[in-house]
Each structure stands twice: as C-alpha cells, then as structure tokens.
Design a protein around this motif. Structure first.
Motif, PDB file in Angstrom:
ATOM      1  N   SER B 130       0.845  -1.194   0.000  1.00  0.00           N
ATOM      2  CA  SER B 130       0.000   0.000   0.000  1.00  0.00           C
ATOM      3  C   SER B 130       0.884   1.248   0.000  1.00  0.00           C
ATOM      4  N   LEU B 131       0.623   2.130  -0.948  1.00  0.00           N
ATOM      5  CA  LEU B 131       1.414   3.368  -1.007  1.00  0.00           C
ATOM      6  C   LEU B 131       0.727   4.517  -0.288  1.00  0.00           C
ATOM      7  N   ARG B 132      -0.558   4.318   0.073  1.00  0.00           N
ATOM      8  CA  ARG B 132      -1.295   5.443   0.660  1.00  0.00           C
ATOM      9  C   ARG B 132      -1.395   5.352   2.180  1.00  0.00           C
ATOM     10  N   THR B 133      -1.206   4.158   2.724  1.00  0.00           N
ATOM     11  CA  THR B 133      -1.275   4.001   4.181  1.00  0.00           C
ATOM     12  C   THR B 133       0.002   4.562   4.814  1.00  0.00           C
ATOM     13  N   SER B 137       1.637   2.539  10.054  1.00  0.00           N
ATOM     14  CA  SER B 137       0.472   1.666  10.214  1.00  0.00           C
ATOM     15  C   SER B 137       0.554   0.406   9.364  1.00  0.00           C
ATOM     16  N   LEU B 138       1.600   0.288   8.550  1.00  0.00           N
ATOM     17  CA  LEU B 138       1.743  -0.915   7.726  1.00  0.00           C
ATOM     18  C   LEU B 138       2.232  -2.088   8.572  1.00  0.00           C
TER      19      LEU B 138
END
Lengths: 456, 297
Positions: B130-133, B137-138
């Motif tokens: 995910s590039l937007r999280t 939080s990853l």
C-alpha cells in the motif's frame, strides 16, 4: 524483593556518574549543616534548595527510565512488571523524600516545610519528563515574580504550603500511574498487529477510510515532499532535513497568531479586572508559554534526530545528501527557526504590556533574560549532543546546560538593582552552554546517523 | 586476508576492523574482500556483529580500528558517485513512519539520478504494497517489502541487505529472491546479504561468509561448501587429540571433548580409512545449514 531491587537499581543507579554528581549536593547540604554555618530561616531554605536539586534530578531520571523499561515490558507482556516498578517507586519516595525530610525536620532549628520542598522537588522532577509545562510554568512564574516581597510571603503561608504539598502529591500520584499507562499503550502495538487491517491494500483502504481526511493528509504530505524535492534538485536544505527526520521546520503562522492573540487578550483582560499590580503574574505565565514553546520546538528537533537512526542512515547514503559541515548549519538553522515564533510572539505581547503600562522595563528585562536562558540552554545542549560520539539517556553536558541556564536566570532575577557583577555572571552562565555547544559542533564530527547507547 | 581466489577488484573490503561496545569486542580484526559481481551470504550467530559490520562497511558507524572501503573509497568518506551505486535494506524496516509509501519513494527518489519510478511501481503492484497508508500503520511485512523496493529502485550495483527477509512470508521471500536472481541475470551487481535463512541465501548467493568471534571464520563458494562432508568422530580423547586433521576443512571439538566434528572433502569411506584405529566416524548426510553452523559454534 530481588525483582524490585533490580528495578530500583535500574531507576536510580543506571548511570553511576550522574548519580554521584547529584549525590554531591546531598553531601554539600550535610556538610553545611554539620559545620553549623547558619541557623536563620534563609539557611534552612538554602539547605532545602540544595537537597531539592538532586531529588528533582533523580526523579526525572527515574521517570525517563520508567518510560523506557515499561515500553519494552509492555511490548513483551512481562508479567507483574508494573507491580515491581511501583514498589521501586515507593522505595524511591521513602529514600529520597521522606527520610531526608525527616532528617532535616529532626535537626534543631529546622523547619517542617522541608518535607514540602522535597516532595515538590520530586514532583517537579517527574513532571520534567511527563508534564514539562508544569515545570516550565512554575520556573518562569518564579523568575518573573521572585523579586517582589509578596512572593516570598506567599510561600511561608501554611495554606499555600499545604496547597503545594497537595499539588506535589498529585504529580507523584500521576508518576505512580505512569508504569501502567506506558505498558498498556506499548501492549497495543502487539494488539494492532494481531488483526489483518494493517495488510490492507490501497483499494481496501479507500473503502474503510474517511476519503476527505485521507485526501487532506495526502495533499499535506504531497506539498511537503514537493518542497523537499525542489530543494533536493538544487541543494538539499531545511525542508529535506525536516521531512527526512519528521519534524516541522516551517513557522506555524496560524498557531502563532492564535497564541499571540490569546496572550495579548489575557493581558488586556487581566488589566481590566485586576488593576496594575497582579498583571506581572499574567505576564509571567505568558512568558512561561513562550519558554515552553522554545523548549518544545527545540525538543522536537532533538526528538526527531534521536529517534531516527534508520532514516538518517538511508539519507546519509543517498548521493545528494549534504556533507557534515553543511548539515551542521542546517541543524543550527532548524534550532533557530524553531525558536523564532516564540520570540516574535513574546515580543509582540511584551510591547503591548509596555504600552499598557502593565509591566516595568525591569520586569521585561527579567522575562527576556528567562527566555534567553531557555533559548541558549536548549540550543547549547542540543549542539553539544549533536557533537557527541554516541547518545546516552542523559548526558552530563545536558545537565550542565540546564543547571547553568537556570542558575544564570535565577541570579539575574534576584540581582540587586545597583550591582553590575551579578548581571555579568548571569550573562556568562547563560551564554556558556551555547558557546560550548557551538565550539563542539565546529570541532567535532556530527553524530549523523545518531548512535544510541542504551543504559543498562 | 580472506579474498576469493581468481577474482579481482574488491567492491566491499574490510581490513583489520575492530569494534567494541564497552568491554564487549564485537569485531576483532575482521578482514573481508568481496569482489565485483559476487553475491555473498553473510551468516553468524545472533549478536555476532553482522549488522555492526555492515554499518561500518557503509560508513554509518565508525570502527575503533582498521579500514573499510566500498569501490576503493574509504567508507567514512564515500563520494556521491559511489553512494549513487549503493542500495541498502536495513535490519529494521520501520523507516519514515510519518510518511506513506508514495512520499518515501518520491522523497528518496529525488536524491538519485537513476531512480526508476516505473520499476518501483511495478514491484509495488507485484508485491502488493500500500502506497497510501502511513508507513507506521503498515504491517512489518509491508514495511519490509517497501524497504526492499526503495533500495532496488535506484538500480544499485552495490547492494547490502541486512536481514531483509525476517518479516516476510515464504511466498514473498521467494518472490524477492526471484526478483534478485532475475535482476542479476540482466546486469552485474555485488551483494552482501545477511540472513539466518540459509535456504534463501543458497538460492541466490555465489559465496558464503561466516562471522564468528569477531573474525571471518570462513568465506567460500556455495558449491564448495555444499560438497563438504561432515563426520562426527568418537574415540579416546588423547587419540583424537593426536590425530592429524590438516587435510580437513574445519575441526570442532565438542565442549565435553568426547566428540570431534570434522568437515572434509573426502568421501565417508576414504575419510574413515585415513583415521587411526580406535576412532569411530559417522558421516550422516549434511545440508548446507548444518555445515555452515559448524563455523558458528
């Protein structure tokens, strides 16, 4: 009991050199009492102050270590750790507050309020780590108002002492809650990773997230990255450093306007309702907020630097990353920019105070000196740390910068109006930490990436 | 000096590197040379100093003594042109927790003249990152994947991977190794790959190096190491002590002294014949991990 003793040792004796330096204050107090140098009220006040300095230091260190060890224990789920830490905290209160207070109180001619003083010192020590605003507010109100007789009369009042004792007890109670709170929050990290939401793809994220908030966040990030990329394309500078380390480098103008406006309003309101004399207290509190802002903005640069060794490693390995010499300039620039807002806001309010006749030029000078002491102490301490070989939990240089700045500010606050020497000494004490810091930063290599040396 | 025979032009080199933390000596005159085009799997027990060595090699930590160099330049003063060639995946994948993946790739990419955004996005797509999280939080696995993408996107030819597989599931580990293998087929690059997962290293690395007691215990080609036999000898202690093991690759005595483990190139029968009477030898089939672990004990 072995477990409690082990925790106690970590809280108190992890850095023997610091503990020995702090213990010298107790020895000095004992020596003065044994020599019978004085017996007047001010003598016992002096003894209480000498004992209060190490007590505050020991409790501040302990609070720092509690945060550290309880974070690890919380993440690991160590059983009965909180109970052991609390027992160790109780032993600390007995050893460093109750016993010395009883010893002072038992001496002929001594005063019972020594207990209040020591409890207050311990509480302020813990607040230095967990509620900085309490300490800074108290210190600045002290500096700005200390020269009035009314100030001292207030403190010999038993009701005020009782109030202070209750305040100290409350802060110590909060300190006792600290291990449980830290462990609880640390344990949430493991809980957070125990579900699948953190594996969400971008598509899944969009279905669950508030799109407006996400877009706002992305726009803000996008503009920060854009500014950093523009810099990097020519020469990496402040924005690239701030984005990489994760601290705010620009001037938060909206916040600044709000803070300055509220300060000016508070001063005006105080003038309308309380007449002239008590306004100095309001001014003291406003100066306190300015000091708090200076300390917190410098701390944010320090915190960002000390928590990002991994990021710094990656930044240092990039081909466009600036050489150490330029990086030192960037750090100094970041410190200066961080303090600019507080100085500007305080200057506006001080000018208003002068125009309204709320403060005298002498009070203005004392407040300016307190703010300068905070600025110089923070900047000097950070510059000295940036030039260390490794970063420890507490450095003697930090303690030196804090003590030198505070002592300088106290001397300036209580100086006799006609004498020049105390002012000169105060200036020297306040200017020495930044001078040492700058010299260290020029002469020694920059600690980038930061290397942390864990205590224990 | 531990160098690989027949190959020249060391891309990574360490000579007499010493590093201690307090009284604990982690690297004690460590010497290593990694020639151009080699992929070296770095092994060692926990706390043996692998990460410290890699940081010293990259100039991220000063050594107490000795020299470290990359592409002939001292690690403490790497030029931008050498830094342009380096790709580094640190042990901890949690970096830039306040940014999201896109911001990190944009920010770090700006420093490199040959940062390949298309390649980075292709890997993001393939490895489902995910590039937007926000990175904080990853999951550790996603952070690790992003960290590897960030390191590979500038198309480096000097790659240092410090336990990059620790948080990855087997499928992703295989995907990462396959990506490295396919890149290696396309262009030549030099790699130091630190990991505890010997199976991953075996798939990709041409050489293995083992760090033990602050020194380089062994550095050899993977196929050479795989051809070694591991024999466990039992017998009278004085008889074992008097036996000549000069022809053997490695000899380790058990703590109690009643067993001796020997790594050698002979077949089990040949080796047994070479032993004096009174010593019993067992040569069970040994995998690469068991063989390499002999140098770590």
């Amino acid at each position: 009991m072995t477990r409690v003793w082990r925790v106690f040792r970590v809280l108190v004796f992890t850095r023997p050199s610091v503990f020995i330096v702090l213990s010298l204050f107790y020895l000095l107090a004992a020596g003065l009492v044994a020599a019978g140098i004085g017996s007047a009220e001010k003598f016992w006040l002096g003894i209480a102050v000498i004992c209060a300095i190490p007590t505050a230091g020991i409790f501040a260190l302990a609070a720092e270590r509690i945060v550290m060890i309880c974070s690890s224990a919380g993440e690991l789920g160590v059983p009965r750790h909180v109970a052991a830490v609390r027992m160790a905290q109780a032993i600390m209160v007995v050893a460093f507050v109750c016993v010395p207070a009883l010893l002072i109180a038992a001496l002929p001619g001594a005063r019972v309020w020594s207990g209040v003083g020591l409890a207050l010192a311990a509480a302020l020590g813990t607040a230095l780590v967990i509620q900085k605003w309490v300490v800074i507010g108290a210190v600045v109100v002290f500096f700005v108002t200390a020269r009035t007789d009314a100030f001292w009369n207030v403190f010999v009042n038993p009701y005020v002492q009782a109030g202070l004792f209750v305040g100290a007890a409350y802060l110590l109670y909060r300190w006792f809650l600290l291990p449980g709170q830290v462990e609880f929050h640390a344990s949430l990290t493991a809980t957070r990773l125990a579900d699948a939401s953190h594996e969400a793809t971008d598509e899944e994220l969009l279905t669950t997230f508030d799109r407006k908030a996400l877009r706002l966040c992305e726009n803000t990030l996008g503009s920060l990255v854009r500014r950093a990329r523009e810099e990097i394309a020519t020469r990496p500078a402040a924005a690239a450093l701030a984005l990489g380390l994760g601290f705010e480098q620009g001037m938060p103008w909206t916040l600044w306007l709000k803070g300055t406006g509220l300060g000016a309003l508070a001063l005006l309101a105080w003038k309308l309702f309380h007449g002239r004399h008590p306004e100095v207290l309001a001014y003291g509190v406003i100066t306190g907020f300015a000091v708090l802002s200076v300390v917190s903005r410098t701390s944010s640069v320090f915190d960002a630097w000390q928590r990002t060794p991994g990021e710094q490693s990656l930044m240092k390995l990039t081909p466009g990353w600036p050489a150490d010499r330029r990086l030192k300039h960037l750090f100094l620039g970041a410190i200066a920019r961080g303090q600019l807002g507080a100085w500007l806001g305080w200057s506006v309010i001080s000018a208003l105070g002068l125009v309204l006749g709320s403060i005298t030029t002498d009070q203005l000078a004392t407040a300016a000196f307190a703010l300068m002491a905070a600025s110089c102490g923070c900047a000097g301490s950070l510059a000295m740390l940036l030039a260390r070989r490794s970063l420890k939990e507490w450095h003697l240089t930090t303690i030196y910068a804090v003590v030198s700045s505070i002592v300088g500010a106290v001397i300036f606050a209580v100086r006799p109006p006609s004498s020049t020497y105390p002012s000169v000494i105060a200036f020297v004490l306040v200017l020495l930490p930044p001078a040492f810091g700058l010299a260290a930063l020029v002469l020694r290599p920059l600690l980038f990436p930061v290397i942390r040396r864990q205590a224990g | 000096m531990a160098a690989i025979a027949g190959e020249v032009g060391a891309e990574f080199s360490a000579r007499g590197v010493r590093k201690s933390f307090g009284n604990r000596v982690v690297l004690d005159g460590f010497t290593l040379e990694v020639p151009q085009g080699c992929a070296v799997g770095l092994l060692g027990a926990n706390g043996s100093g692998k990460t410290t060595l890699l940081k010293i090699l990259l100039g991220l930590m000063p050594a107490d003594a000795g020299e470290a160099a990359i592409a002939g330049e001292s690690s403490s003063r790497l030029s931008p042109s050498v830094r342009e060639r380096i790709g580094y995946v640190p042990q901890s994948p949690t970096q830039f927790g306040w940014l999201n993946g896109k911001a990190v790739l944009d920010y770090i990419g700006a420093f490199y003249s040959r940062f390949d955004h298309d390649y980075a996005l292709a890997l993001v797509e393939r490895w489902k990152v995910s590039l937007r999280t926000p990175i904080g939080s990853l999951s550790p696995g996603q952070q690790q994947r992003l960290s590897i993408i960030r390191a590979l996107a500038p198309r480096p030819d000097l790659i240092v991977l410090d336990e990059p597989m620790a948080s990855l599931d087997p499928a992703t580990r295989i995907a990462v190794i396959e990506e490295l293998i396919s890149e290696k087929r396309r262009r030549s690059f030099t790699v130091i790959f630190s990991s505890h997962i010997t199976g991953d290293l075996r798939r990709f690395c041409s050489h293995f190096a083992v760090l033990a007691n602050g020194k380089l215990a062994v550095m050899e080609r993977t196929d050479e190491l795989e051809s070694l036999q591991r024999s466990v000898l039992k017998g009278d202690e004085s008889l074992l002590a008097g036996t000549n093991f000069d022809a053997c690759r490695h000899v380790r005595k058990s703590r109690e002294g009643e067993r001796t483990v020997v790594l050698h190139r002979d077949t089990a029968e040949e080796f047994l014949k070479s032993l004096p009477a009174g010593i019993a030898a067992a040569t069970p089939p040994a995998d690469l991990e068991t063989t390499l672990s002999e140098w770590m004990q």
